[in-house]
Motif scaffolding. Structure first.
Motif, mmCIF file in Angstrom:
data_model
loop_
_atom_site.group_PDB
_atom_site.id
_atom_site.type_symbol
_atom_site.label_atom_id
_atom_site.label_comp_id
_atom_site.label_asym_id
_atom_site.label_seq_id
_atom_site.Cartn_x
_atom_site.Cartn_y
_atom_site.Cartn_z
ATOM 1 N N GLY A 1 0.820 -1.212 0.000
ATOM 2 C CA GLY A 1 0.000 0.000 0.000
ATOM 3 C C GLY A 1 0.849 1.256 0.000
ATOM 4 N N HIS B 1 -2.864 2.706 0.183
ATOM 5 C CA HIS B 1 -3.304 1.674 1.133
ATOM 6 C C HIS B 1 -4.722 1.211 0.808
ATOM 7 C CE1 HIS B 1 -0.024 1.333 4.038
ATOM 8 N NE2 HIS B 1 0.212 2.602 3.778
ATOM 9 N N GLU B 2 -5.595 2.150 0.450
ATOM 10 C CA GLU B 2 -6.969 1.783 0.096
ATOM 11 C C GLU B 2 -6.989 0.917 -1.161
ATOM 12 O OE1 GLU B 2 -9.004 5.530 -0.163
ATOM 13 O OE2 GLU B 2 -8.971 5.812 2.018
ATOM 14 N N ALA C 1 -4.515 -1.046 -2.290
ATOM 15 C CA ALA C 1 -3.941 -2.361 -1.992
ATOM 16 C C ALA C 1 -4.931 -3.241 -1.228
ATOM 17 C CB ALA C 1 -2.644 -2.214 -1.196
#
Length: 139
Positions: free
Chosen positions: A74, A119-120, A122
């Motif tokens: 992420g 991150h979102e 991933a």
């Protein structure tokens, strides 16, 4: 500018502390070694373009079952998104929030939290990296 990940460089008596220039910071942030390795294994060349973001969006997310790799991937995805923006959107540059969080600042002054977006992506696959890039590039 406080850049915690570069370490705490203390100046010895009479010794100058080397400055880290914007190009050097951009180079560090663009490494994204884990993401580049994953992409290469899947036959995707990350060439710092919007097209490479589209290719990443098409990857089968096998990493989502690996709790150890997910946060690192992420991070890399967000930093790669930021790298593409900085290298292709006129006036875009890296900046840092207090605490050292890297963000992309657009010429308009708007800041874009690419790491959180990475991150979102991933973890969930949405929003797509290419979609985020398209929204930023239009501004």
């Amino acid at each position: 500018m406080n850049i915690p990940f570069l370490g705490n460089r203390r100046k010895k008596h009479g010794e100058a502390v080397p400055a880290v220039d914007a190009e050097g910071v951009a180079e560090l942030l663009s490494e994204c070694e884990l993401l580049r390795s994953l992409a290469a294994r899947e036959g995707i060349r990350l060439d710092d373009t919007g097209a490479s973001l589209e290719a990443l969006d098409q990857l089968v997310p096998r990493w989502r079952d690996d709790e150890e790799i997910l946060p690192w991937l992420g991070n890399d995805a967000g930093l790669y998104l930021g790298t593409v923006i900085v290298r292709t959107v006129p006036g875009a540059a890296w900046d840092f929030w207090p605490g050292g969080q890297p963000v992309v600042r657009l010429a308009s002054g708007r800041e874009f939290d690419v790491v959180t977006a990475g991150h979102e992506w991933a973890a969930n696959g949405v929003p797509e990296l290419s979609q985020l890039y398209g929204e930023v590039a239009e501004v």
